[in-house]
Enzyme design. Sequence first.
Site, PDB file in Angstrom:
ATOM      1  CB  SER A  63      -0.818  -0.086   1.471  1.00 18.56           C
ATOM      2  OG  SER A  63      -0.488   0.403   2.523  1.00 18.56           O
ATOM      3  CD  GLU A  98      -6.846  -7.870 -24.065  1.00 18.00           C
ATOM      4  OE1 GLU A  98      -6.291  -7.532 -24.077  1.00 18.00           O
ATOM      5  OE2 GLU A  98      -7.144  -8.533 -25.046  1.00 18.00           O
ATOM      6  CG  LEU A  99      -4.296  -0.978 -21.848  1.00 16.17           C
ATOM      7  CD1 LEU A  99      -3.623  -0.219 -22.593  1.00 16.17           C
ATOM      8  CD2 LEU A  99      -3.354  -1.235 -20.948  1.00 16.17           C
ATOM      9  CG  HIS A 116      -5.734  -2.949 -16.038  1.00 17.28           C
ATOM     10  ND1 HIS A 116      -5.751  -3.745 -14.908  1.00 17.28           N
ATOM     11  CD2 HIS A 116      -5.330  -3.465 -16.889  1.00 17.28           C
ATOM     12  CE1 HIS A 116      -5.419  -5.391 -15.481  1.00 17.28           C
ATOM     13  NE2 HIS A 116      -5.016  -4.725 -16.628  1.00 17.28           N
ATOM     14  NE  ARG A 117     -12.135  -4.014 -11.821  1.00 20.84           N
ATOM     15  CZ  ARG A 117     -12.495  -4.752 -11.275  1.00 20.84           C
ATOM     16  NH1 ARG A 117     -13.637  -5.005 -10.701  1.00 20.84           N
ATOM     17  NH2 ARG A 117     -11.296  -5.557 -10.867  1.00 20.84           N
ATOM     18  NE  ARG A 130     -18.983   5.009 -31.351  1.00 18.41           N
ATOM     19  CZ  ARG A 130     -19.218   5.280 -30.387  1.00 18.41           C
ATOM     20  NH1 ARG A 130     -18.144   6.016 -30.039  1.00 18.41           N
ATOM     21  NH2 ARG A 130     -19.636   4.862 -29.774  1.00 18.41           N
ATOM     22  NE  ARG A 134      -1.212  -3.565  -3.287  1.00 12.05           N
ATOM     23  CZ  ARG A 134      -2.214  -3.284  -2.046  1.00 12.05           C
ATOM     24  NH1 ARG A 134      -2.795  -2.085  -1.100  1.00 12.05           N
ATOM     25  NH2 ARG A 134      -2.682  -4.401  -1.378  1.00 12.05           N
ATOM     26  NE  ARG A 187      -4.724  -6.787 -18.808  1.00 11.53           N
ATOM     27  CZ  ARG A 187      -5.600  -7.204 -19.378  1.00 11.53           C
ATOM     28  NH1 ARG A 187      -5.628  -7.807 -20.251  1.00 11.53           N
ATOM     29  NH2 ARG A 187      -6.921  -7.173 -18.762  1.00 11.53           N
TER      30      ARG A 187
HETATM   31  C1  FAD Z   1      -5.115 -13.643 -19.612  1.00  9.94           C
HETATM   32  C2  FAD Z   1      -6.143 -12.874 -19.103  1.00  9.94           C
HETATM   33  C3  FAD Z   1      -7.496 -12.727 -20.228  1.00  9.94           C
HETATM   34  C4  FAD Z   1      -8.265 -12.758 -19.584  1.00  9.94           C
HETATM   35  N1  FAD Z   1      -9.123 -12.859 -20.172  1.00  9.94           N
HETATM   36  C5  FAD Z   1     -11.495 -12.241 -19.556  1.00  9.94           C
HETATM   37  C6  FAD Z   1     -12.394 -12.641 -20.589  1.00  9.94           C
HETATM   38  O1  FAD Z   1     -12.140 -13.349 -21.361  1.00  9.94           O
HETATM   39  N2  FAD Z   1     -13.272 -11.785 -20.256  1.00  9.94           N
HETATM   40  C7  FAD Z   1     -12.601 -10.558 -19.724  1.00  9.94           C
HETATM   41  O2  FAD Z   1     -14.909  -9.962 -19.156  1.00  9.94           O
HETATM   42  N3  FAD Z   1     -12.204 -10.942 -18.880  1.00  9.94           N
HETATM   43  C8  FAD Z   1     -10.986 -11.235 -19.325  1.00  9.94           C
HETATM   44  N4  FAD Z   1      -9.747 -10.505 -18.423  1.00  9.94           N
HETATM   45  C9  FAD Z   1      -9.853  -9.054 -17.733  1.00  9.94           C
HETATM   46  C10 FAD Z   1      -9.690  -9.413 -15.865  1.00  9.94           C
HETATM   47  O3  FAD Z   1     -10.908 -10.913 -16.218  1.00  9.94           O
HETATM   48  C11 FAD Z   1      -9.966  -8.197 -15.205  1.00  9.94           C
HETATM   49  O4  FAD Z   1     -11.082  -7.780 -15.698  1.00  9.94           O
HETATM   50  C12 FAD Z   1      -8.472  -7.709 -15.745  1.00  9.94           C
HETATM   51  O5  FAD Z   1      -7.499  -8.377 -16.021  1.00  9.94           O
HETATM   52  C13 FAD Z   1      -8.182  -7.117 -14.575  1.00  9.94           C
HETATM   53  O6  FAD Z   1      -8.141  -7.220 -13.584  1.00  9.94           O
HETATM   54  P1  FAD Z   1      -8.041  -7.292 -12.123  1.00  9.94           P
HETATM   55  O7  FAD Z   1      -9.719  -6.644 -12.176  1.00  9.94           O
HETATM   56  O8  FAD Z   1      -7.997  -7.478 -11.420  1.00  9.94           O
HETATM   57  O9  FAD Z   1      -7.548  -5.683 -11.680  1.00  9.94           O
HETATM   58  P2  FAD Z   1      -7.546  -3.946 -11.887  1.00  9.94           P
HETATM   59  O10 FAD Z   1      -9.056  -3.592 -12.080  1.00  9.94           O
HETATM   60  O11 FAD Z   1      -7.318  -2.949 -12.292  1.00  9.94           O
HETATM   61  O12 FAD Z   1      -7.724  -3.927  -9.739  1.00  9.94           O
HETATM   62  C14 FAD Z   1      -6.777  -4.259  -9.075  1.00  9.94           C
HETATM   63  C15 FAD Z   1      -7.236  -5.124  -7.736  1.00  9.94           C
HETATM   64  O13 FAD Z   1      -7.964  -4.025  -7.223  1.00  9.94           O
HETATM   65  C16 FAD Z   1      -8.890  -4.916  -6.463  1.00  9.94           C
HETATM   66  N5  FAD Z   1      -9.922  -5.025  -6.755  1.00  9.94           N
HETATM   67  C17 FAD Z   1     -10.108  -3.362  -8.004  1.00  9.94           C
HETATM   68  N6  FAD Z   1     -12.084  -3.765  -8.088  1.00  9.94           N
HETATM   69  C18 FAD Z   1     -12.773  -4.760  -7.249  1.00  9.94           C
HETATM   70  C19 FAD Z   1     -13.695  -4.715  -6.522  1.00  9.94           C
HETATM   71  N7  FAD Z   1     -14.443  -4.324  -7.288  1.00  9.94           N
HETATM   72  N8  FAD Z   1     -13.725  -6.141  -5.589  1.00  9.94           N
HETATM   73  C20 FAD Z   1     -12.775  -6.639  -5.367  1.00  9.94           C
HETATM   74  N9  FAD Z   1     -11.572  -6.202  -5.895  1.00  9.94           N
HETATM   75  C21 FAD Z   1     -10.985  -5.316  -6.225  1.00  9.94           C
HETATM   76  C22 FAD Z   1      -8.592  -6.265  -7.133  1.00  9.94           C
HETATM   77  O14 FAD Z   1      -7.660  -6.859  -5.945  1.00  9.94           O
HETATM   78  C23 FAD Z   1      -7.990  -6.393  -8.476  1.00  9.94           C
HETATM   79  O15 FAD Z   1      -6.822  -7.565  -8.964  1.00  9.94           O
HETATM   80  C24 FAD Z   1      -8.387 -11.090 -18.487  1.00  9.94           C
HETATM   81  C25 FAD Z   1      -7.014 -10.796 -18.360  1.00  9.94           C
HETATM   82  C26 FAD Z   1      -6.367 -11.258 -18.449  1.00  9.94           C
HETATM   83  C27 FAD Z   1      -4.824 -10.963 -17.901  1.00  9.94           C
END
Ligand code: FAD
Length: 195
Positions: free
Chosen positions: A52, A72-73, A76-77, A135, A153, A162
Site C-alpha cells: 500500500s 483490455e487496458l 483496470h479499474r 464508427r 502498486r 499483462r
Molecule cells: C490473460 C487474461 C485473460 C482475460 N480474459 C478475460 C475474458 O475472457 N473476459 C473478461 O471479461 N475479462 C478477461 N480478462 C480481464 C480480467 O478479468 C480483469 O478484468 C482485468 O485483468 C483487470 O484485472 P483486475 O480486476 O485484477 O484489476 P484492476 O481492476 O486493475 O484492480 C486491481 C485489484 O483491485 C482489486 N479490486 C478492484 N476492484 C475490485 C472490486 N470491485 N472488488 C474487489 N476487489 C477489487 C482486486 O484485487 C484487483 O485485482 C482477462 C485478463 C487477462 C490478464
Amino acid sequence: MKIIEPTVELIDDIDGAQILRKLERCGKVSRQSKLGDAESFVRSIIKRGHESVLEHVSLTFHIVCDRAIMAELTRHRLASFTVESTRYVKYDDLKVVAPFELTKDNTHLFKDMIHNHERSYAFLIGCGCKPEIARSVLPLCLATELYMTANLREWRHILKLRTDKAAHPQMRVVAGQILDILREKLPVIVEDITP
Ligand SMILES: Cc1cc2nc3c(=O)[nH]c(=O)nc-3n(C[C@H](O)[C@H](O)[C@H](O)COP(=O)(O)OP(=O)(O)OC[C@H]3O[C@@H](n4cnc5c(N)ncnc54)[C@H](O)[C@@H]3O)c2cc1C
C-alpha cells in the site's frame, strides 16, 4: 491507410531517487524509524507485501495501441484513462496496428480488408452520418491514443498480468514497453517482475 506499431511513452519527468525517498518517508511513519537507504527499504516492503506504501506515487503513460488492446487496458479499474474518441474524431485515413501474425504473404489481404472499412466509413460520412454513427464500421485494429495513470502498486499488478504469456501478444508488447521504461527509471519497483 497507415500501418503502425504500438508505442508507449512515460510523460512524467521523474527522478527515481526522489520517488524512492518519498516512499521511504511515507512507509517509515508506521514505525517512526529513521530515514536511511530508500532503495533497500522499498525492496523490503515489496518483499513483505506491504505494497500500500507504493500507492503514494502515480505515473502517467501515453499509449498508442489498437482499440482491442485499449479495451483490455481499460478493464483496470484502479487506473485513470483519457482516450481518443471515435465519436468526435473523423477518420479520413485509417491508422491501424497490424495483427501480430501479419506476413509478407497476407499483408495485401489485410490491406484490402482495411480499405473496405475505409470505403464503408467514407460512404456513411458521405451519406451525412456523424463520426459517432459511422464508427460502427471501424475495425478493432484501428489505432488509438490514450493516457493511462495508475499508482505504482497498480502498475505492478497490471504488469504481472499483462506481461504474462497468457496475455494477448500485442498487450505483451505494450506492457513490455512499460516494463522496460520502469526498469530503467525505477528498477527496484519492478525487479521481481519477469515476463
Ligand atoms: C490473460 C487474461 C485473460 C482475460 N480474459 C478475460 C475474458 O475472457 N473476459 C473478461 O471479461 N475479462 C478477461 N480478462 C480481464 C480480467 O478479468 C480483469 O478484468 C482485468 O485483468 C483487470 O484485472 P483486475 O480486476 O485484477 O484489476 P484492476 O481492476 O486493475 O484492480 C486491481 C485489484 O483491485 C482489486 N479490486 C478492484 N476492484 C475490485 C472490486 N470491485 N472488488 C474487489 N476487489 C477489487 C482486486 O484485487 C484487483 O485485482 C482477462 C485478463 C487477462 C490478464
